[in-house]
Design a protein around this motif. Sequence first.
Motif, PDB file in Angstrom:
ATOM      1  N   GLY A  92     -44.720  30.572  -2.476  1.00 20.01           N
ATOM      2  CA  GLY A  92     -45.226  31.927  -2.373  1.00 20.01           C
ATOM      3  C   GLY A  92     -44.558  32.942  -3.266  1.00 20.01           C
ATOM      4  N   SER A  93     -43.340  32.699  -3.702  1.00 24.54           N
ATOM      5  CA  SER A  93     -42.599  33.713  -4.449  1.00 24.54           C
ATOM      6  C   SER A  93     -42.150  33.164  -5.797  1.00 24.54           C
ATOM      7  CB  SER A  93     -41.382  34.181  -3.650  1.00 24.54           C
ATOM      8  OG  SER A  93     -40.610  35.089  -4.400  1.00 24.54           O
ATOM      9  N   THR A  94     -42.296  33.982  -6.837  1.00 28.82           N
ATOM     10  CA  THR A  94     -41.781  33.615  -8.153  1.00 28.82           C
ATOM     11  C   THR A  94     -40.260  33.685  -8.203  1.00 28.82           C
ATOM     12  OG1 THR A  94     -42.017  35.900  -8.913  1.00 28.82           O
ATOM     13  CG2 THR A  94     -43.881  34.422  -9.283  1.00 28.82           C
ATOM     14  N   GLN A  95     -39.655  34.384  -7.230  1.00 32.71           N
ATOM     15  CA  GLN A  95     -38.198  34.508  -7.226  1.00 32.71           C
ATOM     16  C   GLN A  95     -37.509  33.169  -6.995  1.00 32.71           C
ATOM     17  OE1 GLN A  95     -37.006  37.541  -4.455  1.00 32.71           O
ATOM     18  NE2 GLN A  95     -38.220  39.146  -5.445  1.00 32.71           N
ATOM     19  N   LEU A  96     -38.200  32.197  -6.453  1.00 31.69           N
ATOM     20  CA  LEU A  96     -37.614  30.875  -6.254  1.00 31.69           C
ATOM     21  C   LEU A  96     -37.353  30.173  -7.583  1.00 31.69           C
ATOM     22  CD1 LEU A  96     -39.852  29.667  -3.284  1.00 31.69           C
ATOM     23  CD2 LEU A  96     -37.477  30.457  -3.160  1.00 31.69           C
ATOM     24  N   LEU A  97     -38.007  30.624  -8.656  1.00 28.70           N
ATOM     25  CA  LEU A  97     -37.876  29.970  -9.962  1.00 28.70           C
ATOM     26  C   LEU A  97     -37.281  30.877 -11.031  1.00 28.70           C
ATOM     27  CD1 LEU A  97     -41.439  28.322 -10.078  1.00 28.70           C
ATOM     28  CD2 LEU A  97     -39.374  27.426  -9.000  1.00 28.70           C
ATOM     29  N   GLU A  98     -37.187  32.157 -10.792  1.00 30.30           N
ATOM     30  CA  GLU A  98     -36.738  33.088 -11.821  1.00 30.30           C
ATOM     31  C   GLU A  98     -35.254  32.945 -12.115  1.00 30.30           C
ATOM     32  OE1 GLU A  98     -39.918  36.734 -11.000  1.00 30.30           O
ATOM     33  OE2 GLU A  98     -37.824  36.864 -10.314  1.00 30.30           O
ATOM     34  N   ASN A  99     -34.873  33.325 -13.331  1.00 25.76           N
ATOM     35  CA  ASN A  99     -33.474  33.228 -13.754  1.00 25.76           C
ATOM     36  C   ASN A  99     -32.547  34.061 -12.872  1.00 25.76           C
ATOM     37  OD1 ASN A  99     -34.270  31.608 -15.918  1.00 25.76           O
ATOM     38  ND2 ASN A  99     -34.593  33.360 -17.253  1.00 25.76           N
ATOM     39  N   GLN A 100     -32.975  35.271 -12.521  1.00 27.18           N
ATOM     40  CA  GLN A 100     -32.087  36.185 -11.822  1.00 27.18           C
ATOM     41  C   GLN A 100     -31.872  35.818 -10.354  1.00 27.18           C
ATOM     42  OE1 GLN A 100     -33.762  40.128 -11.562  1.00 27.18           O
ATOM     43  NE2 GLN A 100     -35.860  39.357 -11.367  1.00 27.18           N
ATOM     44  N   HIS A 101     -32.781  35.001  -9.779  1.00 27.97           N
ATOM     45  CA  HIS A 101     -32.663  34.640  -8.362  1.00 27.97           C
ATOM     46  C   HIS A 101     -32.415  33.148  -8.160  1.00 27.97           C
ATOM     47  CE1 HIS A 101     -34.033  38.644  -7.215  1.00 27.97           C
ATOM     48  NE2 HIS A 101     -35.057  38.514  -8.043  1.00 27.97           N
ATOM     49  N   LEU A 102     -32.269  32.411  -9.227  1.00 27.16           N
ATOM     50  CA  LEU A 102     -32.157  30.961  -9.083  1.00 27.16           C
ATOM     51  C   LEU A 102     -30.864  30.557  -8.374  1.00 27.16           C
ATOM     52  CD1 LEU A 102     -33.681  28.367  -9.833  1.00 27.16           C
ATOM     53  CD2 LEU A 102     -32.311  28.256 -11.923  1.00 27.16           C
ATOM     54  N   ALA A 103     -29.796  31.311  -8.559  1.00 28.22           N
ATOM     55  CA  ALA A 103     -28.508  30.941  -7.964  1.00 28.22           C
ATOM     56  C   ALA A 103     -28.352  31.407  -6.523  1.00 28.22           C
ATOM     57  CB  ALA A 103     -27.369  31.519  -8.807  1.00 28.22           C
ATOM     58  N   ALA A 104     -29.361  32.082  -5.958  1.00 22.94           N
ATOM     59  CA  ALA A 104     -29.247  32.605  -4.598  1.00 22.94           C
ATOM     60  C   ALA A 104     -29.458  31.493  -3.574  1.00 22.94           C
ATOM     61  CB  ALA A 104     -30.265  33.721  -4.379  1.00 22.94           C
ATOM     62  N   VAL A 105     -28.513  31.290  -2.687  1.00 22.47           N
ATOM     63  CA  VAL A 105     -28.598  30.362  -1.549  1.00 22.47           C
ATOM     64  C   VAL A 105     -29.142  29.005  -2.026  1.00 22.47           C
ATOM     65  CG1 VAL A 105     -29.138  30.232   0.913  1.00 22.47           C
ATOM     66  CG2 VAL A 105     -29.207  32.437  -0.244  1.00 22.47           C
ATOM     67  N   GLY A 106     -30.281  28.571  -1.499  1.00 22.72           N
ATOM     68  CA  GLY A 106     -30.827  27.264  -1.857  1.00 22.72           C
ATOM     69  C   GLY A 106     -32.022  27.322  -2.763  1.00 22.72           C
ATOM     70  N   ASN A 107     -32.207  28.428  -3.499  1.00 22.93           N
ATOM     71  CA  ASN A 107     -33.373  28.554  -4.383  1.00 22.93           C
ATOM     72  C   ASN A 107     -33.392  27.464  -5.445  1.00 22.93           C
ATOM     73  OD1 ASN A 107     -33.719  30.813  -2.863  1.00 22.93           O
ATOM     74  ND2 ASN A 107     -33.766  32.259  -4.565  1.00 22.93           N
ATOM     75  N   ALA A 108     -32.262  27.243  -6.100  1.00 19.02           N
ATOM     76  CA  ALA A 108     -32.217  26.230  -7.164  1.00 19.02           C
ATOM     77  C   ALA A 108     -32.468  24.840  -6.608  1.00 19.02           C
ATOM     78  CB  ALA A 108     -30.866  26.300  -7.871  1.00 19.02           C
ATOM     79  N   ALA A 109     -31.903  24.535  -5.441  1.00 18.19           N
ATOM     80  CA  ALA A 109     -32.098  23.205  -4.851  1.00 18.19           C
ATOM     81  C   ALA A 109     -33.560  22.969  -4.511  1.00 18.19           C
ATOM     82  CB  ALA A 109     -31.226  23.068  -3.603  1.00 18.19           C
ATOM     83  N   LEU A 110     -34.225  23.965  -3.931  1.00 17.69           N
ATOM     84  CA  LEU A 110     -35.636  23.803  -3.592  1.00 17.69           C
ATOM     85  C   LEU A 110     -36.490  23.652  -4.841  1.00 17.69           C
ATOM     86  CD1 LEU A 110     -37.804  23.785  -1.387  1.00 17.69           C
ATOM     87  CD2 LEU A 110     -37.959  26.272  -1.627  1.00 17.69           C
ATOM     88  N   ALA A 111     -36.211  24.452  -5.886  1.00 17.75           N
ATOM     89  CA  ALA A 111     -36.978  24.348  -7.124  1.00 17.75           C
ATOM     90  C   ALA A 111     -36.752  23.001  -7.798  1.00 17.75           C
ATOM     91  CB  ALA A 111     -36.595  25.487  -8.070  1.00 17.75           C
ATOM     92  N   MET A 112     -35.515  22.500  -7.806  1.00 18.57           N
ATOM     93  CA  MET A 112     -35.220  21.208  -8.431  1.00 18.57           C
ATOM     94  C   MET A 112     -35.912  20.068  -7.694  1.00 18.57           C
ATOM     95  SD  MET A 112     -33.206  21.344 -11.126  1.00 18.57           S
ATOM     96  CE  MET A 112     -32.467  19.716 -11.074  1.00 18.57           C
ATOM     97  N   ARG A 113     -35.869  20.066  -6.379  1.00 18.86           N
ATOM     98  CA  ARG A 113     -36.476  18.969  -5.625  1.00 18.86           C
ATOM     99  C   ARG A 113     -38.000  19.030  -5.691  1.00 18.86           C
ATOM    100  NH1 ARG A 113     -33.065  16.076  -2.405  1.00 18.86           N
ATOM    101  NH2 ARG A 113     -34.897  15.300  -1.283  1.00 18.86           N
TER     102      ARG A 113
END
Length: 397
Positions: A211-232
């Motif tokens: 639902g959110s582009t913030q899960l993939l954006e550069n500025q929010h990728l390091a927040a909590v588990g955003n990077a892990a969810l995007a990678m998986r």
Amino acid sequence: MTLQEQVPEALQGGTLPRRRTSALWSWFREHLVWIALGAVFAAFVTFLVVERFSAPKDSGSLSTRNPAPDGAMALAEILGRHGVGITPTDNLEDTLAALSDGDATLLLYDPRGFLDRSQLQDVSAAAGRVVVVAPRLRTLNGLDPEFRPGGVVPEATKILEPGCSQEDAEQAGPVAAQGPVYLGPVVCYATRSDGPGLYVASADGHIIVLGSTQLLENQHLAAVGNAALAMRTLGSGPDLVWYTPGIADVASDRSTPTLNELAPPWLAFAGPWLAVIAILAILWRGRRLGPLVFEPLPVVVKAAETAEGRARLYQDSRAVERAADNLRAGTLARLARHFNLGTDATGEAIIDAVARRLGRQAPAIRWALIDSRPQTEGQLVQWAQQIERIEQEATAR
């Protein structure tokens, strides 16, 4: 002969090096403009070469070549280091060619809804897995009618827990993002119990909605588990097609319907009949009313309103002299009528009559009534008060 005698006289005083330096400096000053132009041209060519062979960059949102905060270059670099081959595409033909093996993962980001139902079904059938980011209702209906919009993440909600049995979401843990939420067969990161969530998947896992582009954006990728969810979510396979549709993907047969297409079929028969009835009604009512009659209406305007309106016009145009002349003429006319001098009485006769009645000198009365010429609005007010007092004194006796 000594060694000093053998050296030419020109070299003994060091004049030759100075002459060479002077000649070089003269040549440099003479060709300074061309040297500057050559330096600018060389710098321009160097810039073009560096720009041509440097890594291309894109300013588009969620672009794999965009290092800006709203880009996705960081995620693309991480996926590439883990062995995922990324193929960015911006048109349907290249996307279908990249998905020809049938096992690649497709990331679809179509914020403007360029693709229609048939195009969405084509890319969905060609991909092994489809990940849609912040889709519009048109895109949801084209992919799977089971997905529905469900609002947005509340602004006060900062962290969302998985709250589902989906493996990727459970392993990634909580995420932090704001954006639209959706309903579907499998809902994760819900904003409330049994409510819509940021991560929605079909029953077979073929289609996933983020639902959110913030899960993939550069500025929010390091927040909590955003990077892990995007990678998986995006790195489940060795190949990833990153598709952002453009205006070229809009179907050529898609156009705005005309008024004839929007109108119901029965209007073709009822329209002319209603037009005939309207014409008959106009003729009927027109004959009943008869021709128009012009009649002058009496209008009475009070003298006070006329005087006030004329005074306002004089004030707006700053016509001090014109207003003074009107005041003088009105005062002299009233004084002549009071002393029974007639309508053809001269100013001298009126002045003499006023002077005898008041017992004053005629020149003073003449100056006050005739010779005085106010120039400003303040002087006009004072002069008007003065001649009003003279008139009241003359008519009161």
